[in-house]
Write a protein that holds these residues in place. Sequence first.
Motif, PDB file in Angstrom:
ATOM      1  N   TYR A 212      62.643  20.683 -56.446  1.00 46.06           N
ATOM      2  CA  TYR A 212      62.704  20.867 -55.069  1.00 46.06           C
ATOM      3  C   TYR A 212      61.714  19.727 -54.424  1.00 46.06           C
ATOM      4  O   TYR A 212      60.627  19.363 -55.023  1.00 46.06           O
ATOM      5  N   TYR A 213      62.322  18.941 -53.306  1.00 41.92           N
ATOM      6  CA  TYR A 213      61.925  17.729 -52.776  1.00 41.92           C
ATOM      7  C   TYR A 213      61.245  18.092 -51.533  1.00 41.92           C
ATOM      8  O   TYR A 213      61.625  19.037 -50.649  1.00 41.92           O
ATOM      9  N   VAL A 214      60.093  17.500 -51.450  1.00 39.15           N
ATOM     10  CA  VAL A 214      59.183  17.674 -50.126  1.00 39.15           C
ATOM     11  C   VAL A 214      59.210  16.508 -49.576  1.00 39.15           C
ATOM     12  O   VAL A 214      58.753  15.357 -50.024  1.00 39.15           O
ATOM     13  N   ARG A 215      59.548  16.312 -48.076  1.00 39.53           N
ATOM     14  CA  ARG A 215      59.231  15.182 -47.399  1.00 39.53           C
ATOM     15  C   ARG A 215      58.348  15.521 -46.375  1.00 39.53           C
ATOM     16  O   ARG A 215      58.492  16.325 -45.404  1.00 39.53           O
ATOM     17  N   LEU A 216      57.280  14.646 -46.041  1.00 36.37           N
ATOM     18  CA  LEU A 216      56.478  14.687 -45.066  1.00 36.37           C
ATOM     19  C   LEU A 216      56.386  13.389 -44.418  1.00 36.37           C
ATOM     20  O   LEU A 216      56.221  12.199 -44.653  1.00 36.37           O
ATOM     21  N   THR A 217      56.367  13.584 -42.902  1.00 34.75           N
ATOM     22  CA  THR A 217      56.241  12.394 -41.905  1.00 34.75           C
ATOM     23  C   THR A 217      56.041  12.698 -40.713  1.00 34.75           C
ATOM     24  O   THR A 217      56.055  14.019 -40.336  1.00 34.75           O
ATOM     25  N   ALA A 218      55.691  11.734 -39.745  1.00 38.06           N
ATOM     26  CA  ALA A 218      55.369  11.983 -38.318  1.00 38.06           C
ATOM     27  C   ALA A 218      56.950  11.973 -37.586  1.00 38.06           C
ATOM     28  O   ALA A 218      57.660  10.886 -37.540  1.00 38.06           O
ATOM     29  N   VAL A 219      57.049  12.933 -36.910  1.00 35.99           N
ATOM     30  CA  VAL A 219      58.387  13.140 -36.308  1.00 35.99           C
ATOM     31  C   VAL A 219      58.070  12.913 -34.734  1.00 35.99           C
ATOM     32  O   VAL A 219      59.205  12.320 -34.162  1.00 35.99           O
ATOM     33  N   GLY A 220      57.165  12.823 -34.142  1.00 38.08           N
ATOM     34  CA  GLY A 220      56.749  12.600 -32.851  1.00 38.08           C
ATOM     35  C   GLY A 220      55.672  11.683 -32.779  1.00 38.08           C
ATOM     36  O   GLY A 220      54.384  12.001 -32.945  1.00 38.08           O
ATOM     37  N   LEU A 221      55.887  10.300 -33.068  1.00 42.18           N
ATOM     38  CA  LEU A 221      54.801   9.384 -33.177  1.00 42.18           C
ATOM     39  C   LEU A 221      54.907   8.166 -31.929  1.00 42.18           C
ATOM     40  O   LEU A 221      55.911   7.472 -32.003  1.00 42.18           O
TER      41      LEU A 221
END
Length: 255
Positions: free
Chosen positions: A157-166
């Motif tokens: 299971y892959y986890v992706r973390l990022t800022a979508v409203g930057l």
Amino acid sequence: MRTTRMVAAALLTGAALLTTAAPALADTPSPNPSKSKSEGAPTVAGTTFRTATTVKQGQKATADASSGDYLYWVFPADAGQRPTVDATVTLPSTGRHETTTWRIDVYDGLRRRQPCMYGMQTRSAAADATSVALSCTLRPVRAWADTWSTDPLPGSYYVRLTAVGLPAADRGLPVKAEMTPTTVKAGGAHAVDGTLSTPLGAGGPKAEPDDGWSSGWWTDRWIWTAVGGVLGALAGVAGYALTRGRGRPSYVPRG
């Protein structure tokens, strides 16, 4: 009297079996990260699915990054488990201008995004916020499913973390990310017949449980099946004893 004793014994035996089997149905809480899991925990994150950093269940992974980066981790989840992913992003105390929105997504071994049963998957952080916490609890992992189904299956299971409203002015600012995957046992109610020949995502980054894959061969549904069989047999014996006792003619001594 003999019949009454047999019925009472049958009922007591059934109650004892149910009491013994009941604890197996309770959700097993996620284990606290042990020292062995804390030692050697990942301190970097990948930037794509192929370079995702492997994390064990209950292990806290950390990474220093810049706002705007995509951070990837991968962890194993087996049949009968219900995964939860918790993430925290520590934001810079100065230099931020506007509100930013962060998001955590979880994908299975086929890169299918899995919906969250509950949890705060997307959150916004005000310009003066020092951190933002995210969480995603998936549906229970099934041992097998139809090809058209999107049900979560055993594997990576892959986890992706990022800022979508930057805002453009806040790109590139230093941040610190933490991510911890944990699981609980979902119980036999979610068990299915059949297993996968190979866990999903076997060709990607190595992510495998410490004790190997269970392949879904054991569920506590087996306990209920056994208990039901025993109770059915006892009920049959008790019913036969009652019927046989009522059919006997009363003995009246002659004086």
